[in-house]
Scaffold this active site. Structure first.
Site, short mmCIF file in Angstrom:
data_model
loop_
_atom_site.label_atom_id
_atom_site.label_comp_id
_atom_site.label_asym_id
_atom_site.label_seq_id
_atom_site.Cartn_x
_atom_site.Cartn_y
_atom_site.Cartn_z
N ASP A 253 0.87 -1.19 0.00
CA ASP A 253 0.00 0.00 0.00
C ASP A 253 0.90 1.23 0.00
O ASP A 253 2.08 1.12 -0.35
CB ASP A 253 -0.97 -0.03 1.19
CG ASP A 253 -2.29 0.65 0.87
OD1 ASP A 253 -2.26 1.84 0.48
OD2 ASP A 253 -3.34 0.00 0.99
N HIS A 276 1.71 1.61 -3.21
CA HIS A 276 0.70 2.41 -3.90
C HIS A 276 1.16 3.85 -4.08
O HIS A 276 0.36 4.72 -4.43
CB HIS A 276 -0.63 2.39 -3.15
CG HIS A 276 -1.34 1.08 -3.24
ND1 HIS A 276 -2.60 0.89 -2.69
CD2 HIS A 276 -0.99 -0.11 -3.81
CE1 HIS A 276 -2.98 -0.37 -2.91
NE2 HIS A 276 -2.02 -0.99 -3.59
#
Length: 446
Positions: A253, A276
């Site tokens: 993430d 991410h």
């Protein structure tokens, strides 16, 4: 008089040692101040102003002994943690002018039944934590490891998904953060590994003057059907003057995420893999709330095998006064991404005011959280090809975004060359400040 002179000399030595090393404590300089405390705990020994914790072994819970040492040596001291500590007790510490030297490891027992209700609740996105690390003038360092044994949590979550708020956790199945620096000032965290987190790895919460350096983060699931969910490297909330530098992050993430009311942030010299992106946001999630992120400088980032590179994510608007998926106000202002190298990244540049919102919602209720004064300088590298039509960047605003600039951009689509990729834009005030040609598109689902 001779006694007073000796004491003043000792204090002067302490001050010189601190200036030279950057750490709060120097054992040699504090030798004259021995016997400040005594311990009646057989696992905590005291030598002057140094508390050393001995592990109990055999899988027994070292948490109470750690808390004993933190309470005993909570001011102008060294807390020495050289062993392997099994912890199944919530750690809430408040220290003043203390060096915590972790050369061993803290391993949280993967006891979901205990930790899910017992971990400390931090309100934002239902975050909770194993260790709330508060106070002022603190250094945590030593080359040691904080291991949250997240595989048990990831496996359980895959079989029993408990929906929380967007990007967050759930009150029913809380997933604790290994280390939260909270209600703190003047804190240095250096040369520490934080691994296998059930949720975010680090949380900076309502704090100022915080520096992380030489941090190793790794959360990679061994079970392909149970990924490490929401495994952000850092999340920063209601904090200012935070620096994150010289670190290596492997997760699934955000590498770093600037949550609401993060100001004066510096992030530099990071290697991020599988993430991410370096993300401003998400913001504007809660109706009636005002979110601000301003004065952010991100430099010298290596981003590989990631969903996003340099990213700003803002929820769309909403007419629901109780919405938890858009409708908040505020602004993003004065943000710079510089010397940002992408390798196999889906969206090397991604800016949206329609994050986690439908295109219809964003068209009917444009974001009331403005984005301005954002600069992409020397953002280079390659896209993964997962976004259609050789797209290498998306800058999509539902309300006008102002003063968005790009210089030195050199992004190539998969199997393509720099300059052959597509740049998608919507509702930018002035596209002439970009060094690439925009393809204007309608707003899509964020």
């Amino acid at each position: 008089m001779k006694v007073l002179s000796a004491l003043f000399a000792a204090i002067a030595t302490i001050n010189v040692a601190f200036a030279a090393t950057g750490y709060i404590h120097d054992e040699r300089s504090l030798r004259p101040l021995r016997k400040r405390w005594t311990s009646d705990n057989p696992y905590v020994t005291v030598d002057g102003s140094t508390c050393t914790v001995k592990p109990m072994g055999g899988g027994q819970d070292d948490g109470p002994n750690l808390l004993y040492a933190f309470n005993l040596c909570g001011s102008t001291a060294l807390i020495n943690l050289p062993g392997y500590y099994t912890v199944n007790t919530v750690l809430q510490t408040y220290l003043t002018n203390v060096e915590v030297r972790l050369t061993g490891a803290i391993s949280y027992v993967p006891d979901i039944e205990y930790w899910s209700p017992a971990s400390i609740y931090l309100t934002y996105q239902n975050a909770t934590t194993y260790w709330f690390f508060g106070g002022s003038g603190i250094t945590l360092h030593g080359g040691g490891t904080i291991d949250a044994n997240g595989q048990t949590w990831w496996d359980y979550y895959a079989q029993n998904p408990s929906a929380g708020v967007a990007g967050g956790s759930s009150r029913v199945f809380a997933r604790p953060i290994p280390l939260t620096v909270g209600n703190a000032s003047n804190v240095v965290v250096d040369d520490i590994s934080v691994i296998n987190s059930p949720f975010w790895h680090n949380f900076v919460y309502q704090s100022t003057d915080i520096t992380y350096s030489n941090i190793q983060i790794r959360s990679i699931s061994s079970n392909e059907s149970a990924e490490a969910v929401n495994s952000d490297g850092w999340d920063i909330y209601r904090s200012s003057y935070v620096t994150i530098k010289d670190s290596n992050i492997q997760n699934g993430d955000d590498c770093v995420s600037f949550k609401p009311n993060s100001t004066y942030m510096t992030v530099e010299n990071l290697i991020c893999n599988g993430s991410h992106g370096i993300s401003v946001g998400s913001l504007g999630q809660y109706a009636g709330e005002t979110d601000i992120v301003a004065n952010v400088y991100v430099r010298n980032i290596s981003m590989s095998n990631a969903q996003n590179g340099a990213r700003i994510k803002v929820f769309g608007g909403s007419n629901d006064t109780k919405s938890v998926s858009g409708g908040g106000s505020g602004y993003v202002k004065n943000v710079t991404f510089q010397d940002f190298v992408n390798n196999n990244v889906d969206n090397p540049i991604y800016l949206t005011q329609c994050y986690s919102s439908s295109a219809q919602q964003c068209q009917n209720f444009p974001s009331t959280l403005s984005i301005s004064d954002v600069h992409f300088i020397d953002v280079t590298g390659t896209a993964s090809g997962k976004v259609a039509n050789n797209t290498v960047a998306t800058l999509e605003c539902s309300a006008k975004c102002v003063d968005i600039t790009a210089t030195g951009t050199s992004l190539a689509p998969k199997n393509g060359t720099a300059g052959s990729g597509k740049y998608l834009c919507a509702n930018l005030q002035n596209e002439s400040t970009l060094d690439f040609q925009c393809t204007d598109v309608p707003i899509t689902k964020g």
